[in-house]
Write a protein that holds these residues in place. Structure first.
Motif, mmCIF file in Angstrom:
data_model
loop_
_atom_site.group_PDB
_atom_site.id
_atom_site.type_symbol
_atom_site.label_atom_id
_atom_site.label_comp_id
_atom_site.label_asym_id
_atom_site.label_seq_id
_atom_site.Cartn_x
_atom_site.Cartn_y
_atom_site.Cartn_z
ATOM 1 N N UNK A 275 -4.548 33.029 66.078
ATOM 2 C CA UNK A 275 -5.831 33.681 66.366
ATOM 3 C C UNK A 275 -6.440 33.260 67.703
ATOM 4 N N UNK A 276 -6.316 31.987 68.061
ATOM 5 C CA UNK A 276 -6.873 31.525 69.338
ATOM 6 C C UNK A 276 -6.191 32.214 70.513
ATOM 7 N N UNK A 277 -4.861 32.303 70.477
ATOM 8 C CA UNK A 277 -4.141 32.942 71.573
ATOM 9 C C UNK A 277 -4.356 34.456 71.577
ATOM 10 N N UNK A 278 -4.460 35.057 70.404
ATOM 11 C CA UNK A 278 -4.711 36.498 70.330
ATOM 12 C C UNK A 278 -6.054 36.851 70.948
ATOM 13 N N UNK A 279 -7.064 36.038 70.680
ATOM 14 C CA UNK A 279 -8.384 36.272 71.259
ATOM 15 C C UNK A 279 -8.339 36.228 72.775
ATOM 16 N N UNK A 280 -7.649 35.239 73.317
ATOM 17 C CA UNK A 280 -7.582 35.087 74.776
ATOM 18 C C UNK A 280 -6.798 36.222 75.415
ATOM 19 N N UNK A 281 -5.669 36.589 74.832
ATOM 20 C CA UNK A 281 -4.868 37.683 75.389
ATOM 21 C C UNK A 281 -5.643 38.991 75.318
#
Length: 466
Positions: free
Chosen positions: A154-160
């Protein structure tokens, strides 16, 4: 390296072949006989860093999403010509050799965000395991809870989603992060309540908060921020480099899962203010991971596909990074105060030991001193347990009032408006046999001595429980 397969639409064969010839890429061309709108299939190996450039070139000649471009990871390419191509690309693009294509980044980010059911189950399990590990004071169990926590996706999905201006991806990642934190805290609290009410963990609040794994997260300092920043940077870099994010996921979970468990424990034992530091730590870590991941991905050159979206994406990114930075500045100042409190507490303990030594007669000695603190973020001593050793056969030295006076003189000022009175001092005596004598004994071992091995001294009123 990557193996790319392109299903070439009718009328686009010469354009696609021309692009590959211009780039000096070897390819295999197969005729398509399925009687559909495709004329051929082109297969070619290219370096990892060249994928985005080639896909942009193919898009320019009309190969859009109505066609098929399949990018596979190739383990090995045995070819001198490919080695020359790879070296040529690295020489021309020294800064892009570790960067995967934007489309690969999007696909990996989507895969890392698990389905809702999987995410909920794994988050609950990791929170329960972390709570058990913290209460058992077992670092190994706590590490196990980090391994199974599904929080990196979820953290990486938000940033991407922010970087490529994909609102749907951003919202999905943000919702999973918020729900994951809340679910973890609630799961830990419910589990801890069950453990407490069933007397599986028959400890009082102060006893629970003195457990090593709990106590270490009650008053975090600025060093905790370094962990979150490192986790966010490592997560974004590993995602953009195409390497495994499994170990990075453990690092991100290390910044989130144990503090969430401690917050849940605080609610279960009816002392939410005692775990305020852990709650601040969770919030700081979430914001830090997202902010630094945004910066890393942007600095690595990722942008929306269409140039008209790039200004909007830059504006959105700057707004979110600025918001994160302002909130982090406020919360980091709290951690800075906590760090100052830790330094002040260490100085107080050193001065307190010196004051006790001065109050003791020559034949007595300070065995140990345990200090209990409260009032995050500026730690203030609340309870001090002093163990004094004295010679067997002699009465315990009556130094309780003097020690209490000296310790209260040394204690730093408190900022707690509800705090009344001074530091609560508890004095314990233990008879110590000198070298050459018999085995050690304590005051409780001699039935003819008064029971003075553990007693409170002085008129100091008891402060409210943590």
């Amino acid at each position: 390296m990557r193996l790319v397969q392109v299903m070439v639409p009718t009328g686009k064969r010469e354009a696609v072949v021309g692009v590959l010839d211009e780039e000096g890429i070897d390819y295999a061309l197969s005729a398509e006989s399925s009687n559909r709108q495709y004329a051929a299939i082109v297969t070619f190996p290219i370096p990892k860093a060249a994928v985005e450039h080639i896909m942009n070139r193919l898009r320019d000649v009309g190969i859009e999403r109505d066609s098929y471009i399949v990018v596979l990871s190739a383990e090995t390419v045995v070819s001198r010509r490919f080695d020359e191509l790879e070296q040529e690309w690295e020489d021309e693009n020294p800064d892009g050799e570790n960067r995967i294509a934007r489309e690969e980044l999007i696909a990996r980010a989507e895969e890392m965000a698990p389905e809702t059911t999987t995410f909920v189950v794994m988050t609950v399990i990791s929170a329960l395991v972390a709570t058990a590990g913290v209460l058992l004071d077992s670092p190994a169990v706590v590490v196990g809870s980090m391994v199974i926590a599904p929080l990196v996706g979820p953290a990486m999905t938000t940033s991407v989603g922010t970087i490529i201006d994909d609102r749907e991806m951003f919202l999905r990642g943000a919702k999973l992060q918020v729900s994951g934190v809340l679910l973890g805290i609630v799961s830990a609290a419910v589990f801890a309540v069950i453990l407490r009410t069933t007397s599986i963990v028959p400890l009082s609040g102060p006893e629970v908060f003195s457990i090593g794994e709990v106590e270490s997260r009650l008053s975090p300092d600025v060093l905790s921020l370094v962990i979150a920043l490192g986790a966010g940077a490592a997560g974004a870099f590993s995602l953009a480099s195409g390497v495994s994010t499994a170990l990075v996921g453990v690092m991100i979970a290390a910044a989130l899962v144990p503090p969430m468990a401690v917050v849940g424990i605080g609610f279960a034992w009816g002392s939410p203010m005692a775990v305020l530091g852990s709650a601040v730590l969770v919030l700081v870590n979430v914001l830090s991971i997202n902010a630094v991941a945004l910066i890393v991905l942007w600095r690595m050159g990722y942008r929306p596909k269409l140039w008209v979206q790039q200004n909007e994406a830059r504006s959105i990114m700057m707004t979110r990074v600025t918001t994160f930075a302002v909130i982090l500045l406020i919360l980091t100042s709290v951690l800075g105060v906590a760090t100052y409190g830790s330094v002040r507490s260490a100085a107080f303990e050193e001065d307190a030991r010196a004051a006790i030594d001065k109050a003791l007669p020559p034949d007595a000695s300070l065995v140990s001193m345990d200090v209990g603190y409260r009032s995050f973020p500026l730690l203030t001593p609340e309870r001090i347990t002093v163990t004094v050793g004295y010679p067997p056969g002699e009465p315990p030295p009556r130094v309780g009032d003097e020690i209490e006076r000296r310790l209260n003189e040394q204690a730093p000022e408190t900022i707690d408006p509800w705090r009344e009175g001074g530091v609560q001092v508890e004095l314990r005596y233990i008879a110590i046999e000198r070298p050459g004598g018999a085995a050690d004994s304590t005051a409780e071992d001699d039935p003819e001595r008064p029971a003075v091995a553990a007693r409170g001294v002085g008129p100091t009123p008891r402060s409210p429980a943590v």
